[in-house]
Design an enzyme around this catalytic site. Sequence first.
Site, PDB file in Angstrom:
ATOM      1  N   GLU A 106       8.098   2.685   7.791  1.00 35.20           N
ATOM      2  CA  GLU A 106       7.779   3.583   6.674  1.00 35.20           C
ATOM      3  C   GLU A 106       6.299   3.506   7.340  1.00 35.20           C
ATOM      4  O   GLU A 106       6.145   2.821   7.064  1.00 35.20           O
ATOM      5  CB  GLU A 106       8.590   2.879   5.316  1.00 35.20           C
ATOM      6  CG  GLU A 106       8.499   3.448   4.530  1.00 35.20           C
ATOM      7  CD  GLU A 106       8.939   4.360   4.124  1.00 35.20           C
ATOM      8  OE1 GLU A 106       8.924   5.690   4.949  1.00 35.20           O
ATOM      9  OE2 GLU A 106       9.237   4.993   2.901  1.00 35.20           O
ATOM     10  N   ASP A 107       5.729   4.891   6.678  1.00 36.47           N
ATOM     11  CA  ASP A 107       4.941   5.022   6.306  1.00 36.47           C
ATOM     12  C   ASP A 107       3.807   4.144   5.629  1.00 36.47           C
ATOM     13  O   ASP A 107       2.671   4.047   5.765  1.00 36.47           O
ATOM     14  CB  ASP A 107       4.522   7.076   6.128  1.00 36.47           C
ATOM     15  CG  ASP A 107       5.345   7.771   5.339  1.00 36.47           C
ATOM     16  OD1 ASP A 107       6.043   6.873   4.510  1.00 36.47           O
ATOM     17  OD2 ASP A 107       5.132   9.259   4.790  1.00 36.47           O
ATOM     18  N   ASP A 110       5.655   2.991  -1.870  1.00 35.80           N
ATOM     19  CA  ASP A 110       5.224   2.953  -3.202  1.00 35.80           C
ATOM     20  C   ASP A 110       5.210   2.467  -3.912  1.00 35.80           C
ATOM     21  O   ASP A 110       5.782   1.047  -4.468  1.00 35.80           O
ATOM     22  CB  ASP A 110       4.522   4.692  -2.824  1.00 35.80           C
ATOM     23  CG  ASP A 110       4.105   5.218  -4.182  1.00 35.80           C
ATOM     24  OD1 ASP A 110       2.929   4.993  -4.772  1.00 35.80           O
ATOM     25  OD2 ASP A 110       4.733   6.553  -4.830  1.00 35.80           O
ATOM     26  N   LYS A 138       1.210  -0.011  -1.799  1.00 36.44           N
ATOM     27  CA  LYS A 138       0.310   0.271  -2.807  1.00 36.44           C
ATOM     28  C   LYS A 138       0.803  -0.173  -4.104  1.00 36.44           C
ATOM     29  O   LYS A 138       2.047   0.378  -4.336  1.00 36.44           O
ATOM     30  CB  LYS A 138       0.485   1.859  -3.357  1.00 36.44           C
ATOM     31  CG  LYS A 138      -0.255   3.264  -1.897  1.00 36.44           C
ATOM     32  CD  LYS A 138       0.065   4.321  -2.984  1.00 36.44           C
ATOM     33  CE  LYS A 138      -0.567   5.290  -2.331  1.00 36.44           C
ATOM     34  NZ  LYS A 138       0.074   7.027  -3.216  1.00 36.44           N
ATOM     35  N   ARG A 172      -0.483  16.689   7.948  1.00 32.62           N
ATOM     36  CA  ARG A 172       0.767  15.845   8.716  1.00 32.62           C
ATOM     37  C   ARG A 172      -0.112  15.741   9.885  1.00 32.62           C
ATOM     38  O   ARG A 172      -0.065  14.482  10.675  1.00 32.62           O
ATOM     39  CB  ARG A 172       2.128  16.254   9.262  1.00 32.62           C
ATOM     40  CG  ARG A 172       2.959  15.981   7.846  1.00 32.62           C
ATOM     41  CD  ARG A 172       4.571  15.841   8.432  1.00 32.62           C
ATOM     42  NE  ARG A 172       5.342  16.571   7.065  1.00 32.62           N
ATOM     43  CZ  ARG A 172       5.796  16.007   6.518  1.00 32.62           C
ATOM     44  NH1 ARG A 172       5.738  14.041   6.877  1.00 32.62           N
ATOM     45  NH2 ARG A 172       6.914  15.976   6.221  1.00 32.62           N
TER      46      ARG A 172
HETATM   47  P1  IMP Z   1       9.477   5.260  -2.784  1.00 34.82           P
HETATM   48  O1  IMP Z   1       9.942   5.574  -2.904  1.00 34.82           O
HETATM   49  O2  IMP Z   1       8.546   5.400  -4.305  1.00 34.82           O
HETATM   50  O3  IMP Z   1       7.810   4.049  -2.224  1.00 34.82           O
HETATM   51  O4  IMP Z   1       7.489   6.140  -1.364  1.00 34.82           O
HETATM   52  C1  IMP Z   1       7.985   6.399  -0.204  1.00 34.82           C
HETATM   53  C2  IMP Z   1       7.831   7.680  -0.117  1.00 34.82           C
HETATM   54  O5  IMP Z   1       7.032   8.488  -1.535  1.00 34.82           O
HETATM   55  C3  IMP Z   1       6.819   7.923   1.478  1.00 34.82           C
HETATM   56  O6  IMP Z   1       7.721   7.468   2.589  1.00 34.82           O
HETATM   57  C4  IMP Z   1       6.381   9.139   1.031  1.00 34.82           C
HETATM   58  O7  IMP Z   1       6.815   9.821   1.783  1.00 34.82           O
HETATM   59  C5  IMP Z   1       5.871   9.483   0.222  1.00 34.82           C
HETATM   60  N1  IMP Z   1       4.599   8.986  -0.574  1.00 34.82           N
HETATM   61  C6  IMP Z   1       4.079   8.408  -1.613  1.00 34.82           C
HETATM   62  N2  IMP Z   1       3.192   7.987  -2.002  1.00 34.82           N
HETATM   63  C7  IMP Z   1       2.302   9.657  -1.155  1.00 34.82           C
HETATM   64  C8  IMP Z   1       1.593   9.393  -0.531  1.00 34.82           C
HETATM   65  O8  IMP Z   1       0.002   8.824  -1.096  1.00 34.82           O
HETATM   66  N3  IMP Z   1       1.101  10.170   0.398  1.00 34.82           N
HETATM   67  C9  IMP Z   1       2.088  11.065   1.191  1.00 34.82           C
HETATM   68  N4  IMP Z   1       3.410  10.662   0.406  1.00 34.82           N
HETATM   69  C10 IMP Z   1       3.896   9.902  -0.239  1.00 34.82           C
END
Ligand code: IMP
Length: 184
Positions: A106-107, A110, A138, A172
């Site tokens: 995963e990138d 969050d 994060k 990107r």
């Molecule tokens: P989560 O479900 O909140 O953990 O979100 C994960 C996804 O949200 C990541 O795979 C990203 O695609 C997107 N995302 C969360 N934070 C960022 C950020 O700071 N920049 C760009 N995309 C983000």
Amino acid sequence: MPAPAMSVAPLPDRVEIFLSEGQLRDRVRELGRQIARDHAGLPLTLVGVLKGSFVFLADLCRAVDLPLEVDFVGATSYEGTTTTGEVRITRDLQRPVEGRHVVLVEDILDTGLTMRRLLDVLSAHRPASLKVCALLEKPSRARVRIPLDYRGFVIGDEFVVGYGLDHEERHRNLPYVGVLRGVR
Ligand code: IMP
């Protein structure tokens, strides 16, 4: 002669370099070495999460000096810079992973909601093991706890772009990770 009318160009997004190409390269190589050490002699599949992981996965898979397969899953929950909290699966695996060792790539971790949902989706494919790798984490935004097996960098509550990460599909292709100022 009258001066030509001035057109007002939109302000460019303010991106500040946060992780340089060199920092990313060195860390991705280390992660690749760790994954190779942990999976020597095992059938390995790296599963990238579309779209944000595509650059990271391209570099990471070349840093893992083992025979391996690559597949992708798709998930989305973001609109602009805010998570909707609802994770939609847009693509499932195309190749079976039953009995194989899977690393989900995963990138950014969050809230953790996307990863939580994807871990359930992948577990249903009955892999021999399932590990999680994220380039960025994060922790201040976590809503569910996802223990990472492989972590690139821990960052604060900033919206970052580049190296595969986007803001409304832009940035990107930046070769570094940058902070987008003025969006949060
Ligand atoms: P989560 O479900 O909140 O953990 O979100 C994960 C996804 O949200 C990541 O795979 C990203 O695609 C997107 N995302 C969360 N934070 C960022 C950020 O700071 N920049 C760009 N995309 C983000």
